[in-house]
Motif scaffolding. Structure first.
Motif, PDB file in Angstrom:
ATOM      1  N   LYS A   1      47.669  37.537  71.775  1.00 44.11           N
ATOM      2  CA  LYS A   1      48.025  38.486  70.721  1.00 44.11           C
ATOM      3  C   LYS A   1      48.768  37.824  69.573  1.00 44.11           C
ATOM      4  O   LYS A   1      49.761  38.349  69.069  1.00 44.11           O
ATOM      5  CB  LYS A   1      48.898  39.604  71.311  1.00 44.11           C
ATOM      6  CG  LYS A   1      48.220  40.307  72.452  1.00 44.11           C
ATOM      7  CD  LYS A   1      48.195  41.773  72.231  1.00 44.11           C
ATOM      8  CE  LYS A   1      47.098  42.385  73.104  1.00 44.11           C
ATOM      9  NZ  LYS A   1      46.951  43.778  72.940  1.00 44.11           N
ATOM     10  N   GLY A   2      48.305  36.635  69.205  1.00 42.04           N
ATOM     11  CA  GLY A   2      48.890  35.993  68.042  1.00 42.04           C
ATOM     12  C   GLY A   2      50.196  35.278  68.295  1.00 42.04           C
ATOM     13  O   GLY A   2      50.830  34.783  67.381  1.00 42.04           O
ATOM     14  N   LEU A   3      50.621  35.207  69.556  1.00 41.66           N
ATOM     15  CA  LEU A   3      51.883  34.536  69.875  1.00 41.66           C
ATOM     16  C   LEU A   3      51.651  33.386  70.834  1.00 41.66           C
ATOM     17  O   LEU A   3      50.790  33.466  71.696  1.00 41.66           O
ATOM     18  CB  LEU A   3      52.816  35.517  70.580  1.00 41.66           C
ATOM     19  CG  LEU A   3      53.737  36.374  69.750  1.00 41.66           C
ATOM     20  CD1 LEU A   3      54.281  37.479  70.628  1.00 41.66           C
ATOM     21  CD2 LEU A   3      54.868  35.545  69.194  1.00 41.66           C
ATOM     22  N   THR A   4      52.440  32.290  70.714  1.00 41.91           N
ATOM     23  CA  THR A   4      52.407  31.303  71.784  1.00 41.91           C
ATOM     24  C   THR A   4      53.249  31.885  72.893  1.00 41.91           C
ATOM     25  O   THR A   4      54.431  32.121  72.723  1.00 41.91           O
ATOM     26  CB  THR A   4      53.078  29.964  71.409  1.00 41.91           C
ATOM     27  OG1 THR A   4      53.620  30.064  70.135  1.00 41.91           O
ATOM     28  CG2 THR A   4      52.157  28.825  71.590  1.00 41.91           C
TER      29      THR A   4
ATOM     30  N   ILE B   1      48.725  36.350  63.497  1.00 39.22           N
ATOM     31  CA  ILE B   1      49.488  35.371  64.278  1.00 39.22           C
ATOM     32  C   ILE B   1      50.959  35.594  63.957  1.00 39.22           C
ATOM     33  O   ILE B   1      51.321  35.777  62.797  1.00 39.22           O
ATOM     34  CB  ILE B   1      49.108  33.921  63.892  1.00 39.22           C
ATOM     35  CG1 ILE B   1      47.623  33.659  64.151  1.00 39.22           C
ATOM     36  CG2 ILE B   1      49.955  32.921  64.676  1.00 39.22           C
ATOM     37  CD1 ILE B   1      47.165  32.272  63.738  1.00 39.22           C
ATOM     38  N   SER B   2      51.786  35.614  64.987  1.00 36.74           N
ATOM     39  CA  SER B   2      53.221  35.696  64.696  1.00 36.74           C
ATOM     40  C   SER B   2      53.983  34.796  65.652  1.00 36.74           C
ATOM     41  O   SER B   2      53.662  34.705  66.833  1.00 36.74           O
ATOM     42  CB  SER B   2      53.701  37.137  64.803  1.00 36.74           C
ATOM     43  OG  SER B   2      53.268  37.703  66.007  1.00 36.74           O
TER      44      SER B   2
ATOM     45  N   SER C   1      41.408  36.219  69.240  1.00 31.12           N
ATOM     46  CA  SER C   1      42.855  36.360  69.166  1.00 31.12           C
ATOM     47  C   SER C   1      43.432  35.631  67.959  1.00 31.12           C
ATOM     48  O   SER C   1      44.640  35.560  67.808  1.00 31.12           O
ATOM     49  CB  SER C   1      43.495  35.852  70.460  1.00 31.12           C
ATOM     50  OG  SER C   1      43.166  34.493  70.651  1.00 31.12           O
ATOM     51  N   GLY C   2      42.595  35.080  67.130  1.00 33.04           N
ATOM     52  CA  GLY C   2      43.088  34.472  65.901  1.00 33.04           C
ATOM     53  C   GLY C   2      43.332  32.976  66.000  1.00 33.04           C
ATOM     54  O   GLY C   2      43.990  32.404  65.155  1.00 33.04           O
TER      55      GLY C   2
ATOM     56  N   PHE D   1      55.136  30.097  63.075  1.00 28.68           N
ATOM     57  CA  PHE D   1      54.079  30.329  62.093  1.00 28.68           C
ATOM     58  C   PHE D   1      53.561  31.769  62.187  1.00 28.68           C
ATOM     59  O   PHE D   1      53.316  32.283  63.272  1.00 28.68           O
ATOM     60  CB  PHE D   1      52.933  29.349  62.337  1.00 28.68           C
ATOM     61  CG  PHE D   1      51.800  29.495  61.381  1.00 28.68           C
ATOM     62  CD1 PHE D   1      51.911  29.064  60.066  1.00 28.68           C
ATOM     63  CD2 PHE D   1      50.612  30.089  61.791  1.00 28.68           C
ATOM     64  CE1 PHE D   1      50.869  29.206  59.188  1.00 28.68           C
ATOM     65  CE2 PHE D   1      49.570  30.237  60.908  1.00 28.68           C
ATOM     66  CZ  PHE D   1      49.699  29.789  59.603  1.00 28.68           C
ATOM     67  N   THR D   2      53.444  32.411  61.025  1.00 26.00           N
ATOM     68  CA  THR D   2      52.868  33.761  61.002  1.00 26.00           C
ATOM     69  C   THR D   2      51.710  33.796  60.029  1.00 26.00           C
ATOM     70  O   THR D   2      51.650  33.016  59.086  1.00 26.00           O
ATOM     71  CB  THR D   2      53.897  34.816  60.549  1.00 26.00           C
ATOM     72  OG1 THR D   2      54.323  34.477  59.235  1.00 26.00           O
ATOM     73  CG2 THR D   2      55.071  34.892  61.484  1.00 26.00           C
TER      74      THR D   2
END
Lengths: 282, 344
Positions: free
Chosen positions: A222-225, A32-33, A53-54, A13-14
């Protein structure tokens, strides 16, 4: 439980925002990326990440209430079905419900009883049983948000998720600023939701909470799992997680020595990091 | 270490006691206000260059024998100083006598009662009309934010908000009375009919243009404020949450919007009563509508002190009452204000 179709499935998901920079130049900010996660019925999955962090945007994306300048990519599935905007609009409040962050999500001119009542289904009985369950006395029913204590307001917010009858509950920072006993109570309520067979996605910045209540923990940076780990194993030892950010998080906890890794930013390492997300129950 | 206990919160009083205390305070304030208004009126008149006798008898002044003029001066008490006249006036007022109007040669109370009944019809109609229209326009604009309807409403409001009442009134007169001939040029009844002969139909017919003038311009501020407030509500966290709970646009408005925008609308609508008084003075002037506004202008330019003070007092009481009602309505709408009143 791995074989069943998960309630919620998030894959690559981005999320980005379009903004105007100088003049007419448009800038895209990616928030999110490559976020990947799944939630099954009856379990609590925590998304843990730093403030700002979103994480909350993820909740808003699932419910389809993002601001209009947001664009999303990747896939969001509910019970195996791709969540389109129209499906989100049909499901929200019925199948998916949100427990929001703060009292500001309550209408200042509405009484508690009415707030708890789902806007979609009028059921006095449901409101009553929810109020009993969360120890909101009869006098609380006619109180306005400004008359509620922090803990009561929190219970009202959680109560709204119960009257909706939703199968997937997204709790966005359910405990900030609460007294220890209130935190326990809130977490108890979330556990109760899971025990009733609902899937709970808990978004928090507090990894200790996640250890207490969650079955699995998705570490978000930073938007990543960064990775999805089993909560118990993660709590027991940093050796059970792979990513340096997760390990650093573990070491930073007071009970684990309070070590901070100075000047280290794991933003770049994430791309070269481990196979995020595919870790299922250990 | 002991932590000092906070003082107990004051006991919540029964509702009627609060209301009584509140009303008493307000009544005292009204009395002070009226005292100040009357003093200002007397002082202004003292420095007014207009001689009431000259204004009353006009051009015939020269032909009137001096002893007659002296008699009139004596009759109206114009020979006394302003301080003496003020004391006399106050003494009369305490006995319920507001004095006699020089212009109309009638008791001031009668003049006000008669003129006000005409004005009340005009002001009441335009007040209700502008309130309802403005409120609805604001809601329509906010619910369709950015769309053509919204842009049109905004354009209309901004144009009308900056248009003076007398200009709008004259424009309406030119278009509807002079060019199209649909409505009468002025007055509140046909010119050849006595007050008793004028029917309700006549009165309404004469009322339309002046009421329209006041409503058209009155709509703007309430529409713009309501629009903005509803937009704020729709952007709020609780509206977002309601959306997340499945509420559609209409349900969102019904459940959360209406009550939250009602308060500012009430404030504004009762606050405009003062403006309405001023506006009606202008509109009555343009349409020669024989109301309170016209009477106050007459009283001013002909130095009719008793009538001027009388109307000023009446107007301040009226505006005061409007604000007082607004305050009571706040408490009815907003529980936070209700709670606050209990604690004071």
């Amino acid at each position: 439980m791995g074989q069943r179709i998960p309630l919620l499935e998030v894959k690559d998901f981005t999320l980005q925002f379009k903004q105007y920079g100088r003049g007419l130049k448009q800038i895209e900010t990616r928030v999110i990326s490559g976020f990947t996660l799944d939630v099954h019925a009856g379990e609590i999955v925590a998304v843990v990440g730093a403030s700002g962090s979103g994480k909350s945007l993820l909740a808003h994306a699932i419910l389809g209430i993002l601001p209009s300048n947001a664009a999303t990519g990747g896939s969001l599935k509910f019970k195996g079905e791709e969540l389109s905007q129209s499906l989100k609009e049909r499901l929200r409040g019925k199948e998916i419900s949100l427990i929001p962050q703060s009292v500001s999500y309550l209408d200042p001119l509405m009484t508690t009883g009415k707030q708890i009542e789902s806007p979609l289904r009028k059921a006095a009985n449901a409101v009553k049983s929810v109020m009993n369950r969360f120890q909101l006395g009869d006098d609380a029913k006619n109180k306005y948000p400004f008359q509620l204590s922090g803990g009561m307001a929190r219970r009202v917010l959680i109560g709204t998720a119960l009257t909706s009858g939703a199968e997937l509950v997204i709790a966005d920072e359910p405990t900030p600023g609460l007294h220890k006993s209130m935190v326990d109570e809130t977490l108890g309520s979330l556990k109760e939701l899971a025990a009733l067979g609902r899937g709970v996605l808990m978004i928090t910045h507090d990894i200790d909470l996640a250890f207490v209540v969650a079955d699995r923990i998705a570490v978000f940076n930073k938007g990543l799992t960064v990775e999805v780990a089993d909560a118990k194993a993660f709590e027991a030892s940093p050796d059970n997680v792979k990513h340096p950010y997760s390990k650093a998080l573990w070491h930073a906890l007071p009970q684990n020595g309070f070590h901070s890794v100075r000047g280290k930013d794991y933003g770049e390492e994430i791309d070269a990091g481990c196979d995020a997300g595919e870790e299922d129950d250990a | 270490m002991t932590i000092p206990l906070k003082p107990n919160p004051p006991l919540a009083l029964p509702r009627f006691v609060i209301l009584l205390r509140y009303s008493g305070k307000k009544a005292l304030r009204l009395l002070l206000l009226m005292f100040a208004v009357s003093v200002v009126c007397f002082v202004l008149m003292k420095f007014s260059p207009i001689d009431p006798i000259e204004a009353y008898i006009g051009g015939e002044h020269a032909s009137l024998p001096p002893e007659q003029i002296e008699h009139l001066r004596e009759y109206w008490g114009l020979n006394d100083g302003f301080a003496v006249r003020y004391v006399k006036w106050i003494r009369g007022l305490l006995e319920g006598n507001m004095g006699t109007s020089i212009v109309y040669n009638q008791p001031v109370a009668d003049v006000i009662a008669e003129k006000f009944s005409a004005s009340l019809l005009l002001m009441g109609t335009s007040w209700a009309l502008s309130g309802i229209l403005g409120f609805s326009m604001g809601i329509i604009g906010a619910l369709n934010r950015g769309k053509l309807v919204d842009k049109f409403i905004k354009l209309y409001c901004l144009t009308l908000a900056s248009a003076p009442i007398f200009w709008v009134g004259i424009l309406l007169l030119i278009v509807f009375s002079v060019w199209l001939g649909w409505f009468p040029i002025g007055l509140s009844a046909p010119i050849d009919a006595t007050a008793a002969e004028a029917t309700w139909g006549d009165r309404l017919y004469h009322l339309i243009l002046p009421a329209l003038t006041l409503s058209l311009t009155g709509v703007a501020s309430i529409a713009l404020h309501t629009r903005q407030k509803l937009i704020d509500v729709l952007d709020s966290d609780y509206a977002l949450f309601a959306k997340a709970r499945g509420a559609g646009k209409w349900l969102l408005f019904k459940r959360h919007g209406f009550k939250n925008i009602l308060l500012p609308a009430i404030t504004l609508q009762f606050g405009t009563i003062a403006e309405l008084f001023g506006g009606s003075t202008l509109a009555e002037g343009i349409f020669s509508y024989p109301g309170l506004g016209k009477a106050v202008v007459e009283a001013g330019i002909r130095a009719d002190l008793p009538l001027l003070v009388g109307i000023a007092l009446f107007a301040s009481a009226f505006v005061f009452a409007g604000n007082f009602i607004a305050n009571l309505l706040y408490a009815a709408v907003d529980p936070r204000i209700r709670e606050g009143a209990r604690r004071i």
